[in-house]
Design an enzyme around this catalytic site. Structure first.
Site, short mmCIF file in Angstrom:
data_model
loop_
_atom_site.label_atom_id
_atom_site.label_comp_id
_atom_site.label_asym_id
_atom_site.label_seq_id
_atom_site.Cartn_x
_atom_site.Cartn_y
_atom_site.Cartn_z
N THR A 16 0.83 -1.20 0.00
CA THR A 16 0.00 0.00 0.00
C THR A 16 0.87 1.26 0.00
O THR A 16 2.05 1.23 0.33
CB THR A 16 -0.94 0.03 1.22
N ASP A 17 0.22 2.36 -0.39
CA ASP A 17 0.91 3.64 -0.38
C ASP A 17 0.58 4.40 0.90
O ASP A 17 -0.08 3.86 1.80
CB ASP A 17 0.56 4.46 -1.63
N ARG A 18 1.00 5.63 1.00
CA ARG A 18 0.81 6.43 2.21
C ARG A 18 -0.68 6.66 2.52
O ARG A 18 -1.05 6.92 3.66
CB ARG A 18 1.54 7.75 2.04
#
Length: 134
Positions: A16-18
């Site tokens: 996942t990203d931020r």
């Protein structure tokens, strides 16, 4: 009807990203997982293909993102063989969470030898007497 195969994928935190969403590049990694498992479901591995002196290289790849996937989502990826030519295999992908379509994509693999020259698909990828892929 094209040959298809489904796999379950749980979105891992590292993917996942931020914002907590599945990073866009990982959809393409999932597509590769789908191709690999579709081939394996037919009793063949990429290693078998490579050990026979052939390589399958991506020549086209695309993805349409519809809805985001999030950490810990359980996804279903359906990989289908859309078309097989003398030297290429075209796949289609549908990534879903339950019945919701999150992404759809496509890829084209071309068969080459170890020196990079295009080659006819080997028998283990051409399929049986009916011409079924894989």
């Amino acid at each position: 009807m094209p040959e298809s195969h489904e796999i379950e994928i749980r979105v891992r935190y590292a993917e996942t990203d931020r914002m907590g969403l599945l990073h866009h590049a990982n959809y393409l990694v999932y597509f590769e997982m789908g191709r690999t498992e579709l081939l394996r479901s037919r009793g063949v591995s990429y290693r078998d293909v490579e050990d026979s002196g052939f390589l399958l290289v991506l020549v086209d790849l695309g993805c349409k993102y519809k809805r985001p996937a999030r950490y810990d989502d359980l996804l279903i990826l359906r990989t289908s063989v859309e078309r097989v030519t003398h030297v290429k295999i075209i796949h289609r992908y549908e990534l879903r969470r339950d019945s919701e379509l999150l992404a759809e994509g496509h890829s084209t693999l071309a068969c080459i030898d170890r020196s990079g020259r295009p080659q006819p698909l080997p028998a283990l990828l051409r399929g049986g007497e009916q011409g079924d892929p894989y």
